[in-house]
Design a protein around this motif. Structure first.
Motif, PDB file in Angstrom:
ATOM      1  N   GLY A  35       0.818  -1.206   0.000  1.00 43.35           N
ATOM      2  CA  GLY A  35       0.000   0.000   0.000  1.00 43.35           C
ATOM      3  C   GLY A  35       0.850   1.253   0.000  1.00 43.35           C
ATOM      4  N   LEU A  36       0.191   2.384   0.243  1.00 42.34           N
ATOM      5  CA  LEU A  36       0.838   3.689   0.192  1.00 42.34           C
ATOM      6  C   LEU A  36       1.174   4.158   1.609  1.00 42.34           C
ATOM      7  N   TRP A  37       2.380   4.707   1.766  1.00 42.50           N
ATOM      8  CA  TRP A  37       2.865   5.131   3.071  1.00 42.50           C
ATOM      9  C   TRP A  37       3.421   6.547   2.994  1.00 42.50           C
ATOM     10  N   ALA A  38       3.204   7.321   4.070  1.00 44.82           N
ATOM     11  CA  ALA A  38       3.873   8.610   4.240  1.00 44.82           C
ATOM     12  C   ALA A  38       5.106   8.384   5.101  1.00 44.82           C
TER      13      ALA A  38
ATOM     14  N   ASP B 113       5.288   3.731  -2.136  1.00 39.56           N
ATOM     15  CA  ASP B 113       4.437   2.598  -2.499  1.00 39.56           C
ATOM     16  C   ASP B 113       5.200   1.322  -2.172  1.00 39.56           C
ATOM     17  N   ILE B 114       4.581   0.438  -1.396  1.00 39.08           N
ATOM     18  CA  ILE B 114       5.163  -0.880  -1.156  1.00 39.08           C
ATOM     19  C   ILE B 114       4.326  -1.874  -1.949  1.00 39.08           C
TER      20      ILE B 114
ATOM     21  N   PRO C 239      -3.644   7.673   2.907  1.00 40.28           N
ATOM     22  CA  PRO C 239      -4.865   7.362   2.166  1.00 40.28           C
ATOM     23  C   PRO C 239      -4.559   7.028   0.708  1.00 40.28           C
ATOM     24  N   ALA C 240      -5.313   6.124   0.144  1.00 39.45           N
ATOM     25  CA  ALA C 240      -5.149   5.798  -1.263  1.00 39.45           C
ATOM     26  C   ALA C 240      -5.289   7.044  -2.110  1.00 39.45           C
ATOM     27  N   GLY C 241      -4.371   7.222  -3.051  1.00 36.79           N
ATOM     28  CA  GLY C 241      -4.407   8.383  -3.933  1.00 36.79           C
ATOM     29  C   GLY C 241      -3.796   9.632  -3.364  1.00 36.79           C
ATOM     30  N   ALA C 242      -3.213   9.559  -2.151  1.00 34.82           N
ATOM     31  CA  ALA C 242      -2.584  10.730  -1.530  1.00 34.82           C
ATOM     32  C   ALA C 242      -1.426  11.211  -2.383  1.00 34.82           C
TER      33      ALA C 242
END
Length: 225
Positions: free
Chosen positions: A18-21, A49-50, A219-222
């Motif tokens: 998923g997406l990570w900050a 992105d992982i 969040p997805a699309g961040a």
């Protein structure tokens, strides 16, 4: 049988897809000619992105922001937009490290070069070295960093750097990844400056124990702020 199944479940690695900050702080102790001894804190934010890759995972990150502070504040360091825009996206694997109470991990971000091109020669010692390039495309050689210095005003400094960057991650879960930044083979050289007084090369040492990195779900699309 139930005990075996419970052990297998406990051994399963977290789901990181998923997406990570990502926030990263790198602390470097520097003995700077003219300015004295100071700790330099460099702050970087990224989106990562992982994604699955074969039986493992791969990280793809891009830089959002980059800034630095000196403590004590002997000078203010500014990274122009051209410098930040020139930082390349990175792509690297996740290496799992099981521990008694969960999981740790290691990520080898890779060798980062700034202000020069290893394909054109050795690490530069002078501004006219063959390996020096206009890395940030600002029509000046190497990479341009700006210092705001009392009395002297704004000083443009042209630097070359190289470092081998690692994330040593002590705690890994589905929602958060935390650890420290380790830099090997760090080299930095000031090749020129708009004020010759600042063509100086401090002795620097990165301090992993004081250099945290943290991943949290985004969040997805961040997008970058």
């Amino acid at each position: 049988m139930l005990y075996v199944l419970a052990s297998v479940a406990a051994a399963a690695s977290p789901d990181l897809v998923g997406l990570w900050a990502v926030t990263m702080e790198v602390v470097t102790a520097a003995k700077v000619p003219v300015l004295g001894t100071t700790d330099v804190h460099t702050y970087q934010t990224m989106l990562a992105d992982i994604v699955p890759e074969g039986a493992g995972l791969r990280v793809r990150h891009r830089t959002c922001t980059f800034r630095a502070e000196s403590r004590p504040a002997l000078a203010t360091t500014r990274f122009p937009d051209a410098f930040i825009d020139a930082i390349p996206d990175r792509d690297y694997p996740v290496e799992w490290l099981p521990k008694a109470d969960g999981w740790a991990a290691r990520m080898h971000v890779g060798v980062v070069t700034v202000g020069w091109d290893p394909g054109r020669g050795e690490f530069p010692e002078r501004l006219d070295s063959p390996s020096v390039v206009d890395w940030d495309r600002d029509e000046r050689p190497a990479a341009t960093i700006q210092l705001q210095v009392p009395i002297f005003g704004t000083v443009d400094v042209y630097q070359a750097q190289v470092q081998d960057l690692w994330f040593d991650l002590s705690d890994v879960s589905n929602e958060e990844i935390v650890g420290t930044v380790r830099i090997e083979g760090m080299r930095s050289r000031t090749l020129g400056a708009s004020n010759r007084l600042f063509v100086q090369n401090p002795t620097v040492k990165q301090i992993p124990a004081r250099s945290p990195v943290r991943f949290v779900r985004a969040p997805a699309g961040a997008a970058c702020p």
